[in-house]
Design a protein around this motif. Structure first.
Motif, short mmCIF file in Angstrom:
data_model
loop_
_atom_site.label_atom_id
_atom_site.label_comp_id
_atom_site.label_asym_id
_atom_site.label_seq_id
_atom_site.Cartn_x
_atom_site.Cartn_y
_atom_site.Cartn_z
N SER A 118 19.09 4.91 14.14
CA SER A 118 18.68 6.18 14.72
C SER A 118 19.87 7.03 15.16
N SER A 119 21.05 6.41 15.29
CA SER A 119 22.24 7.19 15.63
C SER A 119 22.82 7.92 14.42
N LEU A 120 22.42 7.50 13.21
CA LEU A 120 22.93 8.11 11.99
C LEU A 120 21.94 9.06 11.34
N PHE A 121 20.63 8.74 11.42
CA PHE A 121 19.63 9.47 10.64
C PHE A 121 18.42 9.83 11.48
N GLN A 122 17.76 10.91 11.06
CA GLN A 122 16.43 11.25 11.54
C GLN A 122 15.50 11.34 10.34
N LEU A 123 14.27 10.91 10.53
CA LEU A 123 13.28 10.94 9.46
C LEU A 123 12.65 12.33 9.40
N PHE A 124 12.65 12.96 8.20
CA PHE A 124 11.99 14.27 8.11
C PHE A 124 10.86 14.30 7.09
N LYS A 125 10.67 13.24 6.33
CA LYS A 125 9.51 13.19 5.44
C LYS A 125 9.30 11.75 5.01
N SER A 126 8.02 11.33 4.90
CA SER A 126 7.70 10.02 4.34
C SER A 126 6.46 10.15 3.47
N VAL A 127 6.40 9.35 2.42
CA VAL A 127 5.28 9.34 1.48
C VAL A 127 4.84 7.91 1.27
N HIS A 128 3.55 7.64 1.52
CA HIS A 128 2.99 6.32 1.26
C HIS A 128 2.36 6.33 -0.14
N VAL A 129 2.69 5.33 -0.92
CA VAL A 129 2.23 5.26 -2.31
C VAL A 129 1.34 4.04 -2.50
N GLU A 130 0.09 4.28 -2.91
CA GLU A 130 -0.84 3.20 -3.20
C GLU A 130 -0.76 2.88 -4.69
N THR A 151 -4.11 -4.37 -7.19
CA THR A 151 -3.50 -5.51 -6.50
C THR A 151 -3.23 -5.25 -5.02
N ASP A 152 -3.53 -4.04 -4.56
CA ASP A 152 -3.29 -3.64 -3.17
C ASP A 152 -1.81 -3.56 -2.80
N ASP A 153 -0.95 -3.54 -3.80
CA ASP A 153 0.48 -3.36 -3.52
C ASP A 153 0.76 -1.89 -3.20
N VAL A 154 1.80 -1.67 -2.43
CA VAL A 154 2.13 -0.32 -1.95
C VAL A 154 3.63 -0.10 -1.99
N GLY A 155 4.01 1.15 -1.85
CA GLY A 155 5.41 1.52 -1.71
C GLY A 155 5.56 2.62 -0.69
N ILE A 156 6.78 2.87 -0.28
CA ILE A 156 7.05 3.93 0.68
C ILE A 156 8.32 4.66 0.25
N ILE A 157 8.30 5.98 0.42
CA ILE A 157 9.44 6.84 0.12
C ILE A 157 9.77 7.59 1.40
N VAL A 158 11.01 7.52 1.84
CA VAL A 158 11.40 8.24 3.05
C VAL A 158 12.61 9.12 2.76
N PHE A 159 12.68 10.22 3.49
CA PHE A 159 13.80 11.14 3.39
C PHE A 159 14.49 11.17 4.76
N PHE A 200 5.41 4.30 -9.61
CA PHE A 200 6.17 4.48 -8.39
C PHE A 200 7.37 5.40 -8.62
N CYS A 201 8.07 5.21 -9.74
CA CYS A 201 9.21 6.08 -10.06
C CYS A 201 8.75 7.53 -10.23
N ASN A 202 7.59 7.71 -10.82
CA ASN A 202 7.05 9.07 -10.97
C ASN A 202 6.75 9.69 -9.61
N GLN A 203 6.23 8.89 -8.69
CA GLN A 203 5.95 9.40 -7.35
C GLN A 203 7.23 9.77 -6.60
N ILE A 204 8.30 9.04 -6.86
CA ILE A 204 9.59 9.40 -6.26
C ILE A 204 10.04 10.78 -6.76
N GLU A 205 9.90 11.01 -8.06
CA GLU A 205 10.29 12.30 -8.63
C GLU A 205 9.45 13.43 -8.02
#
Length: 212
Positions: A118-130, A151-159, A200-205
């Motif tokens: 938290s001393s280096l970064f602040q979160l300004f966007k997150s995306v949950h991927v089902e 399969t109920d697997d998930v991913g997360i993308i944060v900025f 998942f890669c497409n969702q990152i783009e």
């Protein structure tokens, strides 16, 4: 990486990036760790140390902190609210996590998450991927394959936006996009994993497109 920085834990060592540049740029220490959740998956599962969370949780936390990561991606973990969040917070880290979906009645509560100083970064966007949705727009796939992809697997993308400026010693010149996910772990699901990873890669783009 300097020799005194080459920390290891039970034989595991850092890998030095081949394109590391010297200069004013900050060194970002990045860690990815598959935690493995605290529930009984059967006798076929072997933990590296102990199944007892009272011991295992402390060892996992101590190992992760020993590397002093700037950012850490964690996969398949539980105890988010009662263990990881408060203890990482006490050590100067924030965590953004996404829970596994519950389409299958057999699915248990697990998370993927991104941990950052938290001393280096602040979160300004997150995306949950089902990843259950990885076949939703595909018409050429069979219904049986689509069912296997649930399969109920998930991913997360944060900025992450750096707090630092050029005047700081830890100058980080740009915001970062960090992504991590869990995919099917069944041996016969290589085709499912391929579909999940492509999705998942497409969702990152898509998530990153607004910043281009």
């Amino acid at each position: 990486m300097n020799k005194d920085e080459n920390q290891n834990w039970e034989g595991r060592k850092w890998i030095t990036s081949s394109d590391r540049r010297e200069g004013k740029d900050a060194v970002i220490r990045f860690l990815s760790y598959h935690i493995f959740p605290d529930y009984n998956k059967g006798d076929s599962v072997s933990y590296s140390t102990t199944r007892a969370w009272s011991l295992r949780g402390s060892r996992l936390l101590n190992e992760i902190l020993s590397y002093d990561p700037s950012i850490a991606c964690l996969q398949e973990f539980d105890h988010l609210n009662d263990w990881w969040q408060p203890r990482l917070g006490n050590k100067g880290y924030d965590i953004c996590a996404c829970p596994r979906t519950r389409f299958r009645e057999t699915s248990l509560i697990e998370y993927v998450g991104v941990v950052f100083k938290s001393s280096l970064f602040q979160l300004f966007k997150s995306v949950h991927v089902e990843l259950n949705k990885c076949c939703d727009t595909s018409r050429d796939l069979s219904s049986s394959f689509k069912d296997r992809c649930k399969t109920d697997d998930v991913g997360i993308i944060v900025f992450l936006q750096p707090w630092s400026t050029e005047a700081d010693n830890k100058y980080i010149p740009t915001a970062l996009c960090i992504a991590t996910c869990m995919v099917s772990d069944r041996a016969a699901d290589a085709d499912v994993r391929k579909q999940q990873i492509e999705y998942f890669c497409n969702q990152i783009e898509i998530a990153n497109s607004e910043f281009h």
